[in-house]
Design an enzyme around this catalytic site. Structure first.
Site, short mmCIF file in Angstrom:
data_model
loop_
_atom_site.label_atom_id
_atom_site.label_comp_id
_atom_site.label_asym_id
_atom_site.label_seq_id
_atom_site.Cartn_x
_atom_site.Cartn_y
_atom_site.Cartn_z
N HIS A 75 0.87 -1.19 0.00
CA HIS A 75 0.00 0.00 0.00
C HIS A 75 0.90 1.23 0.00
O HIS A 75 1.48 1.58 1.03
CB HIS A 75 -0.91 0.00 1.23
CG HIS A 75 -1.87 1.15 1.27
ND1 HIS A 75 -3.21 0.98 1.49
CD2 HIS A 75 -1.68 2.49 1.10
CE1 HIS A 75 -3.82 2.15 1.46
NE2 HIS A 75 -2.91 3.08 1.23
N ASP A 77 1.39 2.63 3.55
CA ASP A 77 0.53 3.80 3.36
C ASP A 77 1.38 5.08 3.40
O ASP A 77 0.91 6.14 3.79
CB ASP A 77 -0.59 3.87 4.39
CG ASP A 77 -1.71 4.82 3.98
OD1 ASP A 77 -1.73 5.25 2.81
OD2 ASP A 77 -2.55 5.15 4.82
N HIS A 119 1.51 5.38 -1.67
CA HIS A 119 1.13 6.57 -2.46
C HIS A 119 2.39 7.17 -3.07
O HIS A 119 3.29 7.57 -2.33
CB HIS A 119 0.44 7.61 -1.58
CG HIS A 119 -0.83 7.12 -0.97
ND1 HIS A 119 -2.05 7.28 -1.59
CD2 HIS A 119 -1.08 6.43 0.17
CE1 HIS A 119 -3.01 6.72 -0.85
NE2 HIS A 119 -2.43 6.19 0.23
N HIS A 140 -4.52 -0.78 5.90
CA HIS A 140 -4.06 0.01 7.06
C HIS A 140 -5.00 -0.12 8.27
O HIS A 140 -5.57 0.87 8.74
CB HIS A 140 -3.86 1.49 6.70
CG HIS A 140 -4.89 2.11 5.81
ND1 HIS A 140 -6.23 2.05 6.07
CD2 HIS A 140 -4.77 2.81 4.66
CE1 HIS A 140 -6.88 2.68 5.12
NE2 HIS A 140 -6.02 3.15 4.25
N HIS A 165 -10.40 0.92 1.82
CA HIS A 165 -10.23 1.93 2.88
C HIS A 165 -11.45 1.80 3.78
O HIS A 165 -12.55 2.22 3.41
CB HIS A 165 -10.12 3.35 2.29
CG HIS A 165 -9.86 4.37 3.36
ND1 HIS A 165 -8.66 5.03 3.49
CD2 HIS A 165 -10.64 4.81 4.39
CE1 HIS A 165 -8.71 5.84 4.54
NE2 HIS A 165 -9.91 5.72 5.10
N LYS A 176 -9.16 -0.48 -5.86
CA LYS A 176 -9.22 0.21 -4.57
C LYS A 176 -10.61 0.80 -4.33
O LYS A 176 -11.12 1.55 -5.16
CB LYS A 176 -8.16 1.33 -4.55
CG LYS A 176 -8.18 2.18 -3.30
CD LYS A 176 -7.67 1.43 -2.09
CE LYS A 176 -7.89 2.20 -0.81
NZ LYS A 176 -6.68 2.51 -0.08
O1 DOR Z 1 -3.58 9.42 5.70
C1 DOR Z 1 -3.90 9.11 4.57
N1 DOR Z 1 -3.34 9.68 3.49
N2 DOR Z 1 -4.84 8.20 4.40
C2 DOR Z 1 -5.35 7.91 3.20
O2 DOR Z 1 -6.22 7.07 3.12
C3 DOR Z 1 -4.89 8.63 2.00
C4 DOR Z 1 -3.55 9.18 2.19
C5 DOR Z 1 -3.17 10.19 1.15
O3 DOR Z 1 -3.41 9.95 -0.04
O4 DOR Z 1 -2.58 11.19 1.52
ZN ZN Z 2 -3.43 5.03 1.63
#
Ligand code: DOR
Ligand code: ZN
Length: 346
Positions: A14, A248, A16, A175, A137, A100
């Site tokens: 997971h 995450d 970003h 998460h 999520h 997702k």
């Molecule tokens: O804290 C988070 N940031 N939780 C999420 O689900 C998305 C993520 C983000 O994209 O910044």
């Molecule tokens: Zn995330």
């Protein structure tokens, strides 16, 4: 004598990575220690179709540093307009590893997410049939539900009904942050997995709120009470097979975190493996770190574990740089708030 630990190269289930300048700055931080990562699709606009995922994958590959060995595992962002045939074809061709589900409004860039689960039921059915994992999520968004209860309520009101209606659907609870989620995972069958982040193994809600508000510890789902953190550590270090690492890691600029309305997200990619070694050692479970970081994830996703290895060494306190620089501004690196004696050395 130095203590060393050799593991199969880990994966991040997971992650970003964003796009553009931010992508170029954060990608090397993951590519250094991880072989593969499930790439979250919550860009603006989101990665909704196979064509979007193909183009995003190209941009990620183009941003990889010379000589890096890192495979992005793409995902599609589920909307109420998602075409089941597009999802199935994207998975069959090897383009995507998962889909997702963001409940609309649950978190960063989730406005295009799902409001009415009935409208995506045909997608769930096609995914169940094809064995495509759904990354979830898991938080409800109703205003009257307390933010600390949103995960537990989601499991009861949304996730469990989806799984009962679509028994073959393979689901990853992303998460997880509560003892409730740990218990639900344990009683689920082979079709249910979960990821745990680095930071949720290390911080509780006091870290965010005691002695002044600490925006860099704020993420969604928000960290809960200490007893929940303890349940997460217990699960992650237990050797239980259906739980695995999903950092995450979610970069936001320092300015957008340190704001009157700060963004949710903890950027942990740079320090995850040393932090995990510390957590697993403290739990007397260093021998189970490989299962959590390198074996259980590929097993759930029906992929082979990596053949390459990484080595961690225990020694003097690790000096963690406070931030990385990006063309958009600095991004603060997760501060575990405790001495980390491990580092990745090879
Ligand atoms: O804290 C988070 N940031 N939780 C999420 O689900 C998305 C993520 C983000 O994209 O910044
Ligand atoms: Zn995330």
């Amino acid at each position: 004598m130095t203590q060393t630990l050799t593991l199969r190269r880990p994966d991040d289930w997971h992650l970003h990575l964003r796009d553009g300048a931010m992508l170029r700055a954060v990608l090397p931080e993951s590519a250094r220690d991880f072989a593969r990562a499930i790439i979250m699709p919550n860009l603006v606009p989101p990665v909704v179709t196979a064509a979007d995922a193909t183009a995003y994958r190209e941009r990620i590959l183009a941003a990889l540093p010379e000589g890096a060995s890192f495979t992005p595992l793409m995902t599609l962002y589920l909307t109420e307009a998602t075409d089941p045939a597009d999802v199935v074809a994207a998975h069959a061709s090897g383009l995507i590893a998962a889909v997702k589900l963001y409940p609309a409004g649950a978190t960063t860039n989730s406005a295009s997410g799902v409001r009415d689960m009935d409208r995506v039921q045909p997608v769930f059915e096609a995914m169940a049939e094809a064995g495509i994992p759904l990354c979830v999520h898991g938080e409800v968004t109703r205003a009257e539900i307390d933010i600390f209860d949103r995960e537990a309520v989601f499991i009861e009101e949304v996730l469990d009904p989806i799984r009962r209606r679509t028994p073959g659907l393979r689901v990853v609870m992303e998460h997880i942050t509560t003892a409730d989620a740990c218990a639900y995972l344990r009683q689920g069958g082979d079709n249910l997995g979960a990821t745990i982040t680095t930071h949720h193994l290390m911080i509780n809600r006091n870290h965010i709120l005691v002695g002044g508000i600490k925006p860099h510890y704020y993420c969604l789902p928000v960290a809960k009470r200490e007893r929940h953190r303890e349940a997460l550590v217990e699960l992650a270090t237990s050797g239980f097979e259906r739980v695995f690492l999903g950092t995450d890691s979610a970069p936001h600029t320092q300015a957008s975190k340190e704001s009157a309305c700060g963004c949710a997200g903890v950027f942990s990619a740079s320090v995850t493996m040393p932090c995990l070694a510390q957590v697993f050692e403290a739990a007397g479970a260093l021998d189970r770190l490989e299962a959590f970081a390198s074996l259980n994830g590929p097993a759930f996703y029906r992929m082979a574990p990596n053949e390459a290895r990484i080595t961690l060494e225990k020694g003097e306190a690790l000096v963690i740089p406070p931030r990385i620089d990006t063309e958009d501004g600095p991004v603060v690196i997760f501060d575990p708030g405790t001495e980390i004696l491990w580092r990745v050395t090879g």
